[in-house]
Enzyme design. Structure first.
Site, PDB file in Angstrom:
ATOM      1  N   ASP A   1       0.852  -1.197   0.000  1.00 31.59           N
ATOM      2  CA  ASP A   1       0.000   0.000   0.000  1.00 31.59           C
ATOM      3  C   ASP A   1       0.884   1.242   0.000  1.00 31.59           C
ATOM      4  O   ASP A   1       1.975   1.233   0.579  1.00 31.59           O
ATOM      5  CB  ASP A   1      -0.893  -0.005   1.259  1.00 31.59           C
ATOM      6  CG  ASP A   1      -2.199   0.736   1.045  1.00 31.59           C
ATOM      7  OD1 ASP A   1      -2.138   1.954   0.794  1.00 31.59           O
ATOM      8  OD2 ASP A   1      -3.256   0.101   1.133  1.00 31.59           O
TER       9      ASP A   1
ATOM     10  N   VAL B   1       1.802   0.761  -6.346  1.00 36.51           N
ATOM     11  CA  VAL B   1       1.665  -0.392  -7.252  1.00 36.51           C
ATOM     12  C   VAL B   1       1.864   0.000  -8.716  1.00 36.51           C
ATOM     13  O   VAL B   1       2.082  -0.860  -9.567  1.00 36.51           O
ATOM     14  CB  VAL B   1       0.305  -1.102  -7.024  1.00 36.51           C
ATOM     15  CG1 VAL B   1      -0.849  -0.289  -7.631  1.00 36.51           C
ATOM     16  CG2 VAL B   1       0.304  -2.512  -7.584  1.00 36.51           C
TER      17      VAL B   1
ATOM     18  N   LEU C   1      -6.459  -4.730  -5.079  1.00 37.01           N
ATOM     19  CA  LEU C   1      -7.459  -3.788  -4.578  1.00 37.01           C
ATOM     20  C   LEU C   1      -6.974  -2.345  -4.643  1.00 37.01           C
ATOM     21  O   LEU C   1      -7.748  -1.423  -4.391  1.00 37.01           O
ATOM     22  CB  LEU C   1      -7.822  -4.114  -3.117  1.00 37.01           C
ATOM     23  CG  LEU C   1      -8.873  -5.186  -2.859  1.00 37.01           C
ATOM     24  CD1 LEU C   1      -8.377  -6.562  -3.287  1.00 37.01           C
ATOM     25  CD2 LEU C   1      -9.266  -5.223  -1.384  1.00 37.01           C
TER      26      LEU C   1
ATOM     27  N   ASN D   1       1.080  -4.293 -13.448  1.00 36.77           N
ATOM     28  CA  ASN D   1       2.141  -4.785 -12.553  1.00 36.77           C
ATOM     29  C   ASN D   1       1.667  -5.965 -11.713  1.00 36.77           C
ATOM     30  O   ASN D   1       2.396  -6.948 -11.524  1.00 36.77           O
ATOM     31  CB  ASN D   1       2.612  -3.652 -11.624  1.00 36.77           C
ATOM     32  CG  ASN D   1       3.500  -2.649 -12.345  1.00 36.77           C
ATOM     33  OD1 ASN D   1       4.072  -2.963 -13.395  1.00 36.77           O
ATOM     34  ND2 ASN D   1       3.604  -1.444 -11.806  1.00 36.77           N
TER      35      ASN D   1
ATOM     36  N   ALA E   1     -10.320  -6.575  -7.900  1.00 39.85           N
ATOM     37  CA  ALA E   1     -11.445  -5.896  -7.247  1.00 39.85           C
ATOM     38  C   ALA E   1     -11.987  -4.856  -8.212  1.00 39.85           C
ATOM     39  O   ALA E   1     -11.530  -3.720  -8.248  1.00 39.85           O
ATOM     40  CB  ALA E   1     -10.983  -5.235  -5.949  1.00 39.85           C
TER      41      ALA E   1
ATOM     42  N   TYR F   1     -12.621   6.742 -12.543  1.00 42.40           N
ATOM     43  CA  TYR F   1     -12.766   5.503 -11.775  1.00 42.40           C
ATOM     44  C   TYR F   1     -13.422   4.422 -12.634  1.00 42.40           C
ATOM     45  O   TYR F   1     -12.880   3.319 -12.771  1.00 42.40           O
ATOM     46  CB  TYR F   1     -13.604   5.790 -10.532  1.00 42.40           C
ATOM     47  CG  TYR F   1     -13.791   4.621  -9.599  1.00 42.40           C
ATOM     48  CD1 TYR F   1     -12.711   4.033  -8.952  1.00 42.40           C
ATOM     49  CD2 TYR F   1     -15.068   4.099  -9.347  1.00 42.40           C
ATOM     50  CE1 TYR F   1     -12.893   2.966  -8.078  1.00 42.40           C
ATOM     51  CE2 TYR F   1     -15.253   3.047  -8.470  1.00 42.40           C
ATOM     52  CZ  TYR F   1     -14.171   2.477  -7.842  1.00 42.40           C
ATOM     53  OH  TYR F   1     -14.355   1.419  -6.983  1.00 42.40           O
TER      54      TYR F   1
ATOM     55  N   LYS G   1     -11.503   0.998 -14.082  1.00 39.65           N
ATOM     56  CA  LYS G   1     -11.897  -0.369 -13.732  1.00 39.65           C
ATOM     57  C   LYS G   1     -12.294  -1.160 -14.971  1.00 39.65           C
ATOM     58  O   LYS G   1     -12.028  -2.364 -15.061  1.00 39.65           O
ATOM     59  CB  LYS G   1     -13.048  -0.333 -12.720  1.00 39.65           C
ATOM     60  CG  LYS G   1     -12.648   0.197 -11.350  1.00 39.65           C
ATOM     61  CD  LYS G   1     -11.724  -0.764 -10.611  1.00 39.65           C
ATOM     62  CE  LYS G   1     -11.448  -0.275  -9.196  1.00 39.65           C
ATOM     63  NZ  LYS G   1     -10.572  -1.178  -8.445  1.00 39.65           N
TER      64      LYS G   1
ATOM     65  N   THR H   1     -20.032  -1.463  -0.379  1.00 35.89           N
ATOM     66  CA  THR H   1     -19.678  -2.219   0.820  1.00 35.89           C
ATOM     67  C   THR H   1     -19.473  -1.225   1.959  1.00 35.89           C
ATOM     68  O   THR H   1     -19.009  -0.114   1.743  1.00 35.89           O
ATOM     69  CB  THR H   1     -18.400  -3.026   0.544  1.00 35.89           C
ATOM     70  OG1 THR H   1     -18.687  -3.986  -0.474  1.00 35.89           O
ATOM     71  CG2 THR H   1     -17.899  -3.751   1.773  1.00 35.89           C
TER      72      THR H   1
END
Ligand code: NAD
Length: 323
Positions: free
Chosen positions: A36, A62, A78, A104, A119, A150, A154, A180
Site C-alpha cells: 500500500d 503499485v 485492490l 504490474n 477488485a 474511476y 476499472k 460495501t
C-alpha cells in the site's frame, strides 16, 4: 481461498476492504503481504495485524515497478482510490492504479503462476439501464465525465485482466463489488454510510445528495470479503457480482441510521453528484451458483456493528452515548 494457498499479496491491503481481507486471510492460516502507498488510508487500519505471525506490510506504489516480494500463490488487486471524493481528488492516480497498477499486479501473478483476483466495481455498469444488473449487462458509462476516471480505470482493468488470461494463461477472476460498508471506513471519505453515521452521532443534519430516491444495495464488509475469498478459491474467471441485493433508497438509509443511533439529526438535501447512478442492485445468481456465495449479514446487524465501531472512536465534543 483454498487450503493450498499459502501466501497472498493484497495490493491496497491497508484500505477499508483490504484490511478486512488481510485479517480473514490470516484467520484462515494464510501468510499475507499487504502492499500500500497510503494514498487513501493509513497504517492504523492494520495496526492490529502488525504483530501477527505471517503478516508483512510494504509501503509501495503499485504503479511503480514492484520490488522483490517473494513467492505468492494468490494476488488480490485492490489498490485504487474507491470513494468519489478520493478519486475526484486523485483522478490521474486512479487511472494509473487501474492501468499500470493492474498490469504490474498481473505480471507478478503471471511470474508466480498465482491466482489473480481483481477488485472491480459495480461502477462499470455506470448509470444502469438494466435492473437489477447481471454480469452480462455491458453498462451505461459516460467515458469523459468526472467519474470516468474511476469507471473507465476499472473497465480497462477488467479488459487487461481478460487479455492476460487469454494471451498469457493467467488464472484470473474478476469480482464486481457493489457498495460495501463496515468498520474502518473513513468518516471523511464521502461515502454515505460513514457520512450519515458521523452526522447522526453528532446530531448534525444528515446531508442527502439529490432527491434521496436513488437506491443503493449495501453489503457488509465481512460478506464482501467472503465473496472475494470464494472467488479466489474457485477457478471461475468472472466477472461475478459481489453485493447484497437488498435495495434501499438513500433517504431510507438515512432514516434507518438516524433511528438506530437515536439521533436528533434533521435531513437536508444537497446537489446530487454528476452521473450519479439512480438505481444500483446486483443480480447475484452467478455468485450463488458458481461460488455458493450469498451475503448473510442483515443491514440492521451490519449497521449496528458499524455504528458501534464509529461510536467507540468518537472523541470530539460531538461524541454521544448510544441508546
Ligand atoms: P480504500 O480507499 O479504503 O482502499 C484502497 C487502498 O488502496 C488504500 O489503502 C490506498 O492507500 C491503496 N492505494 C491506492 N492507490 C494505490 C497505489 N497506487 N499503490 C498502492 N496502494 C494504493 O477503498 P476500499 O473501499 O477498501 O476499496 C478497495 C477496492 O475495492 C478498490 O479497488 C475499490 O475500487 C474496490 N471496490 C470497493 C467498493 C466499496 O464499496 N468499498 C465497491 C466496489 C469496488
Amino acid at each position: 481461498m483454498s487450503e493450498h494457498s499459502r501466501r497472498a499479496l493484497v495490493t491496497g491491503g491497508c484500505g477499508f476492504v483490504g484490511s478486512h481481507l488481510c485479517e480473514q486471510l490470516l484467520d484462515a492460516g494464510s501468510a499475507v503481504l499487504a502492499l500500500d502507498n497510503f494514498a487513501t488510508s493509513n497504517p492504523d487500519n492494520v495496526a492490529q495485524l502488525l504483530g501477527r505471525p505471517g503478516f508483512d506490510l510494504v509501503q509501495h506504489d503499485v504503479t511503480e515497478p514492484l520490488p522483490p516480494l517473494g513467492p505468492v500463490d494468490v494476488v488480490f488487486h485492490l489498490a485504487s482510490a474507491a470513494s468519489p471524493p478520493d478519486y475526484l481528488r486523485l483522478p490521474i492516480e486512479t487511472l494509473r492504479a487501474g492501468s499500470l497498477g493492474t498490469a504490474n499486479a498481473l505480471e507478478l501473478a503471471e511470474r508466480n503462476r498465482a491466482r489473480f483476483v481483481l477488485a472491480s466495481t459495480s461502477e462499470v455498469y455506470g448509470d444502469p439501464a438494466v435492473h437489477p444488473q447481471p454480469e452480462a449487462y455491458w453498462g451505461n458509462v459516460n467515458p469523459i465525465g468526472p467519474r470516468s476516471v474511476y469507471d473507465e480505470a476499472k473497465r480497462y482493468a477488467e479488459a487487461l485482466t481478460m487479455a492476460f488470461r487469454r494471451e498469457r494463461g493467467v488464472d484470473s477472476g474478476i469480482a464486481r463489488i457493489f457498495n460495501t460498508y463496515g468498520p474502518r471506513m473513513r468518516t471523511d471519505d464521502g461515502r454515505m454510510v460513514p457520512t450519515f453515521i458521523a452526522q447522526a452521532l453528532a446530531d448534525e443534519p444528515l446531508t442527502i445528495a439529490g432527491t434521496g430516491e436513488q437506491t443503493r444495495s449495501l453489503c457488509y464488509v465481512e460478506d464482501t470479503v467472503r465473496g472475494l475469498l470464494a472467488l479466489a478459491a474457485s477457478d471461475h474467471p468472472g466477472p461475478v457480482n459481489i453485493g447484497n441485493p437488498h435495495e434501499v433508497s438513500v433517504h431510507g438509509l438515512a432514516v434507518e441510521i438516524r433511528s438506530a443511533i437515536g439521533s436528533r439529526s434533521t435531513l437536508t438535501y444537497i446537489d446530487g453528484a454528476i452521473d450519479d447512478p439512480q438505481r444500483r442492485c446486483p443480480d447475484i445468481s452467478l455468485a450463488r451458483l458458481e461460488l455458493g456465495w450469498s451475503p448473510t449479514v442483515t443491514r440492521a446487524d451490519g449497521l449496528r456493528r458499524t455504528i458501534d465501531w464509529f461510536a467507540a472512536r468518537s472523541t470530539g465534543p460531538a461524541a454521544r452515548a448510544l441508546p
